[in-house]
Design a protein around this motif. Structure first.
Motif, PDB file in Angstrom:
ATOM      1  N   GLU A  18       0.972  -1.204  -0.059  1.00  0.00           N
ATOM      2  CA  GLU A  18      -0.021  -0.105   0.071  1.00  0.00           C
ATOM      3  C   GLU A  18       0.976   1.291  -0.117  1.00  0.00           C
ATOM      4  N   PHE A  19       0.480   2.343  -0.644  1.00  0.00           N
ATOM      5  CA  PHE A  19       1.187   3.205  -0.786  1.00  0.00           C
ATOM      6  C   PHE A  19       0.598   4.858  -0.432  1.00  0.00           C
ATOM      7  N   LEU A  20      -0.754   4.582   0.401  1.00  0.00           N
ATOM      8  CA  LEU A  20      -1.266   5.623   0.931  1.00  0.00           C
ATOM      9  C   LEU A  20      -0.344   6.448   1.946  1.00  0.00           C
ATOM     10  N   ALA A  21      -0.642   7.698   2.009  1.00  0.00           N
ATOM     11  CA  ALA A  21      -0.053   8.591   3.166  1.00  0.00           C
ATOM     12  C   ALA A  21      -0.958   8.908   4.141  1.00  0.00           C
ATOM     13  N   GLU A  22      -0.646   8.982   5.277  1.00  0.00           N
ATOM     14  CA  GLU A  22      -1.759   9.294   6.349  1.00  0.00           C
ATOM     15  C   GLU A  22      -2.187  10.933   6.126  1.00  0.00           C
ATOM     16  N   GLY A  23      -3.221  11.235   6.428  1.00  0.00           N
ATOM     17  CA  GLY A  23      -3.765  12.470   6.140  1.00  0.00           C
ATOM     18  C   GLY A  23      -4.312  12.794   4.800  1.00  0.00           C
ATOM     19  N   GLY A  61       9.877  -3.318  -4.217  1.00  0.00           N
ATOM     20  CA  GLY A  61       9.372  -2.032  -4.568  1.00  0.00           C
ATOM     21  C   GLY A  61       8.896  -1.120  -3.674  1.00  0.00           C
ATOM     22  N   LYS A  62       8.162  -1.837  -2.731  1.00  0.00           N
ATOM     23  CA  LYS A  62       7.644  -0.943  -1.568  1.00  0.00           C
ATOM     24  C   LYS A  62       8.614  -0.258  -0.672  1.00  0.00           C
ATOM     25  N   LEU A  63       9.576  -1.081  -0.422  1.00  0.00           N
ATOM     26  CA  LEU A  63      10.587  -0.476   0.740  1.00  0.00           C
ATOM     27  C   LEU A  63      11.222   0.447   0.007  1.00  0.00           C
ATOM     28  N   ALA A  69      10.334   2.511  -2.487  1.00  0.00           N
ATOM     29  CA  ALA A  69       9.662   3.644  -2.793  1.00  0.00           C
ATOM     30  C   ALA A  69       9.671   4.533  -1.293  1.00  0.00           C
ATOM     31  N   ASN A  70       9.498   4.102  -0.198  1.00  0.00           N
ATOM     32  CA  ASN A  70       9.699   4.593   1.264  1.00  0.00           C
ATOM     33  C   ASN A  70      11.031   5.121   1.299  1.00  0.00           C
ATOM     34  N   ALA A  71      11.909   4.434   0.914  1.00  0.00           N
ATOM     35  CA  ALA A  71      13.708   4.923   1.240  1.00  0.00           C
ATOM     36  C   ALA A  71      13.661   6.166   0.340  1.00  0.00           C
ATOM     37  N   LEU A  85      10.318  18.125  -0.920  1.00  0.00           N
ATOM     38  CA  LEU A  85      11.452  19.034  -0.748  1.00  0.00           C
ATOM     39  C   LEU A  85      11.250  19.982   0.539  1.00  0.00           C
ATOM     40  N   GLN A  86      10.605  19.675   1.297  1.00  0.00           N
ATOM     41  CA  GLN A  86      10.037  20.485   2.520  1.00  0.00           C
ATOM     42  C   GLN A  86      11.175  20.226   3.656  1.00  0.00           C
ATOM     43  N   ALA A  87      11.994  21.293   3.904  1.00  0.00           N
ATOM     44  CA  ALA A  87      12.880  20.930   5.071  1.00  0.00           C
ATOM     45  C   ALA A  87      12.043  20.716   6.187  1.00  0.00           C
ATOM     46  N   SER A  88      12.578  19.989   7.283  1.00  0.00           N
ATOM     47  CA  SER A  88      11.606  19.878   8.300  1.00  0.00           C
ATOM     48  C   SER A  88      12.393  19.590   9.778  1.00  0.00           C
ATOM     49  N   VAL A  89      11.620  19.369  10.774  1.00  0.00           N
ATOM     50  CA  VAL A  89      12.426  19.095  12.004  1.00  0.00           C
ATOM     51  C   VAL A  89      12.916  17.547  11.908  1.00  0.00           C
ATOM     52  N   SER A 129       5.380   5.701  11.040  1.00  0.00           N
ATOM     53  CA  SER A 129       5.464   4.402  11.375  1.00  0.00           C
ATOM     54  C   SER A 129       6.503   3.785  10.429  1.00  0.00           C
ATOM     55  N   CYS A 130       6.588   4.249   9.232  1.00  0.00           N
ATOM     56  CA  CYS A 130       7.015   3.491   8.232  1.00  0.00           C
ATOM     57  C   CYS A 130       8.510   3.784   7.796  1.00  0.00           C
ATOM     58  N   PHE A 131       8.544   5.344   7.413  1.00  0.00           N
ATOM     59  CA  PHE A 131       9.662   5.619   6.942  1.00  0.00           C
ATOM     60  C   PHE A 131      11.210   4.961   7.659  1.00  0.00           C
ATOM     61  N   ALA A 154       1.621  15.269  16.529  1.00  0.00           N
ATOM     62  CA  ALA A 154       1.387  14.283  15.329  1.00  0.00           C
ATOM     63  C   ALA A 154       2.775  14.368  14.401  1.00  0.00           C
ATOM     64  N   PHE A 155       2.902  13.159  13.752  1.00  0.00           N
ATOM     65  CA  PHE A 155       4.220  13.285  12.883  1.00  0.00           C
ATOM     66  C   PHE A 155       4.053  14.085  11.697  1.00  0.00           C
ATOM     67  N   LYS A 156       2.986  14.508  11.320  1.00  0.00           N
ATOM     68  CA  LYS A 156       2.483  15.356  10.335  1.00  0.00           C
ATOM     69  C   LYS A 156       1.097  15.998  10.455  1.00  0.00           C
ATOM     70  N   LYS A 157       0.683  16.901   9.529  1.00  0.00           N
ATOM     71  CA  LYS A 157      -0.454  17.496   9.937  1.00  0.00           C
ATOM     72  C   LYS A 157      -1.737  16.492   9.064  1.00  0.00           C
ATOM     73  N   GLY A 195       9.968  24.493  13.037  1.00  0.00           N
ATOM     74  CA  GLY A 195      10.426  23.365  12.657  1.00  0.00           C
ATOM     75  C   GLY A 195       9.818  22.921  11.470  1.00  0.00           C
ATOM     76  N   ARG A 196       8.772  23.787  10.874  1.00  0.00           N
ATOM     77  CA  ARG A 196       8.142  23.318   9.510  1.00  0.00           C
ATOM     78  C   ARG A 196       7.923  24.732   8.634  1.00  0.00           C
ATOM     79  N   ASN A 197       8.663  25.566   9.055  1.00  0.00           N
ATOM     80  CA  ASN A 197       8.734  26.748   8.094  1.00  0.00           C
ATOM     81  C   ASN A 197       7.357  27.193   7.664  1.00  0.00           C
TER      82      ASN A 197
HETATM   83  O1  LIG Z   1       4.430   3.335   3.946  1.00  0.00           O
HETATM   84  C1  LIG Z   1       3.909   4.125   4.497  1.00  0.00           C
HETATM   85  O2  LIG Z   1       3.623   4.132   5.743  1.00  0.00           O
HETATM   86  C2  LIG Z   1       3.565   5.152   3.956  1.00  0.00           C
HETATM   87  O3  LIG Z   1       4.691   6.248   4.229  1.00  0.00           O
HETATM   88  C3  LIG Z   1       4.490   7.419   3.674  1.00  0.00           C
HETATM   89  O4  LIG Z   1       3.567   8.333   4.163  1.00  0.00           O
HETATM   90  P1  LIG Z   1       3.411   8.897   5.740  1.00  0.00           P
HETATM   91  O5  LIG Z   1       4.328   8.152   6.684  1.00  0.00           O
HETATM   92  O6  LIG Z   1       1.846   8.735   5.845  1.00  0.00           O
HETATM   93  O7  LIG Z   1       3.454  10.184   5.289  1.00  0.00           O
HETATM   94  P2  LIG Z   1       4.506  11.345   4.651  1.00  0.00           P
HETATM   95  O8  LIG Z   1       3.803  12.270   3.900  1.00  0.00           O
HETATM   96  O9  LIG Z   1       5.302  10.588   3.350  1.00  0.00           O
HETATM   97  O10 LIG Z   1       5.291  11.953   5.427  1.00  0.00           O
HETATM   98  C4  LIG Z   1       6.425  11.304   6.203  1.00  0.00           C
HETATM   99  C5  LIG Z   1       7.138  12.068   7.199  1.00  0.00           C
HETATM  100  O11 LIG Z   1       7.939  13.071   6.358  1.00  0.00           O
HETATM  101  C6  LIG Z   1       7.839  14.310   6.540  1.00  0.00           C
HETATM  102  N1  LIG Z   1       8.224  15.248   5.575  1.00  0.00           N
HETATM  103  C7  LIG Z   1       7.588  14.928   4.166  1.00  0.00           C
HETATM  104  C8  LIG Z   1       7.658  15.445   3.061  1.00  0.00           C
HETATM  105  C9  LIG Z   1       8.630  16.514   3.194  1.00  0.00           C
HETATM  106  O12 LIG Z   1       8.898  17.359   2.149  1.00  0.00           O
HETATM  107  N2  LIG Z   1       9.295  16.953   4.254  1.00  0.00           N
HETATM  108  C10 LIG Z   1       9.159  16.212   5.437  1.00  0.00           C
HETATM  109  O13 LIG Z   1       9.627  16.492   6.432  1.00  0.00           O
HETATM  110  C11 LIG Z   1       6.166  14.373   7.017  1.00  0.00           C
HETATM  111  O14 LIG Z   1       6.200  15.472   7.872  1.00  0.00           O
HETATM  112  C12 LIG Z   1       6.264  13.302   7.930  1.00  0.00           C
HETATM  113  O15 LIG Z   1       6.952  13.280   8.956  1.00  0.00           O
HETATM  114  C13 LIG Z   1       4.651   7.422   2.231  1.00  0.00           C
HETATM  115  O16 LIG Z   1       4.492   8.861   1.757  1.00  0.00           O
HETATM  116  C14 LIG Z   1       3.547   6.746   1.714  1.00  0.00           C
HETATM  117  O17 LIG Z   1       3.506   6.470   0.374  1.00  0.00           O
HETATM  118  C15 LIG Z   1       3.717   5.354   2.416  1.00  0.00           C
HETATM  119  O18 LIG Z   1       2.478   4.362   2.013  1.00  0.00           O
END
Ligand SMILES: O=C(O)[C@H]1O[C@H](OP(=O)(O)OP(=O)(O)OC[C@H]2O[C@@H](n3ccc(=O)[nH]c3=O)[C@H](O)[C@@H]2O)[C@H](O)[C@@H](O)[C@@H]1O
Ligand SMILES: NC(=O)C1=CN([C@@H]2O[C@H](COP(=O)(O)OP(=O)(O)OC[C@H]3O[C@@H](n4cnc5c(N)ncnc54)[C@H](O)[C@@H]3O)[C@@H](O)[C@H]2O)C=CC1
Length: 462
Positions: free
Chosen positions: A153-158, A211-213, A215-217, A258-262, A267-269, A329-332, A436-438
């Motif tokens: 699955e490739f969905l992102a949370e949010g 391929g899934k690993l 993509a996240n990497a 390409l968004q710099a962050s803290v 749970s996955c990256f 939360a780890f993202k909005k 930390g998010r500009n």
């Molecule tokens: O396997 C998974 O669990 C999923 O992992 C990520 O999705 P997710 O972790 O939900 O959220 P992302 O939008 O990818 O963000 C991951 C983290 O990177 C940060 N991020 C993302 C983008 C960016 O430009 N800068 C940045 O700091 C986010 O704030 C967040 O903390 C992948 O985007 C999904 O495709 C994948 O299915």
């Protein structure tokens, strides 16, 4: 099998898009299933309530703890259980724990009296489907046949609902045998109810799992790359936002991620990169392992760099100071806190004996404390008095009242439109903002009187 962040939304969308298919989502946790059957779903995801209501209302989306009965009745079983990093034994701290997938396979083998297609949706190490197939074949009742597919699955949370309704692609891996390819077509036909055929990619099993690993990497690698440059920007006076824009304009690079962050969380990256690192090491590919490991190391560096910046800027001490943490939360747009950078920053500040007042619109104190305990081993039991240093607030203005600093760690939209003059007036002076998010309007906040630090931007604090 598995009614979590993936199983719940994914199956709800299949039920919505395929009225003729009965989708039963099962889980070991009664609490989780009760929540899916209630008006207050167990996960926060924009648009999800409406989707769930469609299936539940129509009767083709059912949430249940009757695992064995539901499997026995199914033609296709998706395994969507959690596969966390191992905490003990061989590969501890890096390898993925596929225990839950194996348990699912054992249950499926035991209760199946008819042929089934078993689909790995969980993210797993490459060749896990071999293990699943072996467990199924050895445990099968006489005459029952299984085909194992990989469908990561490739969905992102949010953005889960949108990602599922309009996926960039659906990846389906199978054995290249006649039976394997036929099973692949069965599941492809399900997706074809709403996904254009050209977006349904079919591969061999191992390419799909790996391929899934990858993509996240690669996504995480972009974030670590840009974050590493953010440190260089601060040292040189360049501006990371301008760099991201100019690089992202090149169509070969593209503007996303390409968004710099803290630092990245979720749970996955980290889990998936460490899994990749472990795989490379297992095959003796140490240089490849080291290459990917640096993506995680750079992320650790970015998180601690942010905490250090806070302490250094506030005259090298935050002892006894009140610091408002905006977001947890780890993202909005999610209430998920797994591996959130916020917990690491809070931990560092608490080590320095600051009082951290956290406001997040979707995260409860209970969930926050679970995250501190699970990821960082921090609790009342391991650090008596810890709870007194984390104060959860239900209002950002109260979190900042009397505080010496605000640290923005999650990019919730509402933080962009707060009344920063009002916040400033209520804070101790000099009042600091560490973004930390500009996302805040730094020039305006400086005009108000704040000392502002933005990731990867020229530091103009006095
Ligand atoms: O396997 C998974 O669990 C999923 O992992 C990520 O999705 P997710 O972790 O939900 O959220 P992302 O939008 O990818 O963000 C991951 C983290 O990177 C940060 N991020 C993302 C983008 C960016 O430009 N800068 C940045 O700091 C986010 O704030 C967040 O903390 C992948 O985007 C999904 O495709 C994948 O299915
Ligand atoms: N969270 C995300 O955004 C994404 C996660 N993934 C992957 O999907 C998989 C699932 O992740 P999440 O949904 O986040 O996990 P989760 O922890 O939210 O949900 C997993 C669920 O499975 C249940 N479960 C465990 N063992 C079971 C069993 N034997 N029988 C029935 N239910 C069982 C648990 O009780 C839990 O409710 C993981 O491999 C993850 O890497 C993939 C893409 C996105």
């Amino acid at each position: 099998m598995g009614a979590g962040y993936v199983g719940g939304p994914t199956m709800a969308v299949i039920a919505k898009m395929c009225p003729k298919i009965l989708v039963t989502v099962v889980d070991l946790s009664q609490k989780q299933i009760d929540a899916w059957n209630s008006d207050s779903l167990p996960i926060y995801e924009p648009g999800l309530e409406e989707v769930v209501k469609v299936g539940r209302g129509r009767g083709n989306l059912v949430f249940s703890t009757e695992i064995e009965k539901s499997i026995a009745e199914a033609d296709v079983v998706f395994i969507s259980v959690n596969t966390p990093t191992k905490t003990a034994g061989i590969g501890a701290g890096r390898a993925a724990n596929v225990k839950n997938c194996e348990l699912c396979a054992r249950t499926i083998a035991k209760v199946s009296t008819s042929d089934k297609i078993v689909v790995e949706k969980s993210t797993v190490p490459v060749r896990t489907s071999d293990a699943v197939r072996s467990v199924l074949e050895h445990g099968a009742n006489p005459g029952v046949k299984f085909q194992v597919l990989s469908n990561p699955e490739f969905l992102a949370e949010g953005t889960a609902v949108d990602d599922l309704e309009r996926p960039s692609r659906v990846l389906l891996g199978s054995l290249q045998s006649d039976a394997g390819l036929k099973a692949c077509q069965v599941v492809a036909n399900v997706y074809a109810n709403w996904v254009p055929r050209e977006k349904i990619l079919t591969t061999n099993l191992w390419s799909s799992e790996l391929g899934k690993l990858v993509a996240n990497a690669m996504l995480a690698q972009r974030v670590s790359s840009v974050n590493s440059i953010s440190a260089l920007c601060e040292a040189t006076g360049a501006n990371i936002a301008e760099i991201s824009r100019s690089c992202g304009t090149d169509p070969r690079i593209g503007p996303k991620f390409l968004q710099a962050s803290v630092g990245f969380g979720g749970s996955c990256f980290q889990k998936d990169i460490l899994n990749l690192v472990y795989l490379c090491e297992s095959y003796g590919l140490n240089e490849c392992a080291e290459y990917w490991n640096w993506v995680v190391k750079m992320n650790d560096y970015q998180k601690s760099r942010f905490s250090l910046k806070i302490v250094r800027s506030m005259f090298n001490t935050v002892t006894g100071k009140k610091i408002a943490l905006f977001g947890f939360a780890f993202k909005k747009d999610t209430g998920d806190t797994r591996e959130t950078a916020a917990a690491f920053v809070a931990r560092d500040l608490i080590e320095e004996q600051a009082k951290v007042h956290v406001y997040d619109p979707q995260v409860s104190r209970e969930v926050m404390m679970m995250e501190f305990n699970y990821t960082l081993g921090l609790s009342e039991a391991t650090k008596p008095g810890f709870g007194d240093y984390v104060i959860t607030e239900t209002d950002p203005y109260e979190a900042a009242d009397g505080a010496h600093a605000i640290a923005v760690v999650t990019e919730w939209d509402e933080f962009k439109t707060l009344d920063y003059q009002k916040l400033y007036d209520s804070m101790s002076k000099p009042a600091f903002i560490f973004d930390g998010r500009n996302i805040i309007d730094a020039p305006k906040c400086r005009e108000i009187g704040f000392q502002v630090y933005s990731i990867g931007k020229p530091v103009t604090m006095t």
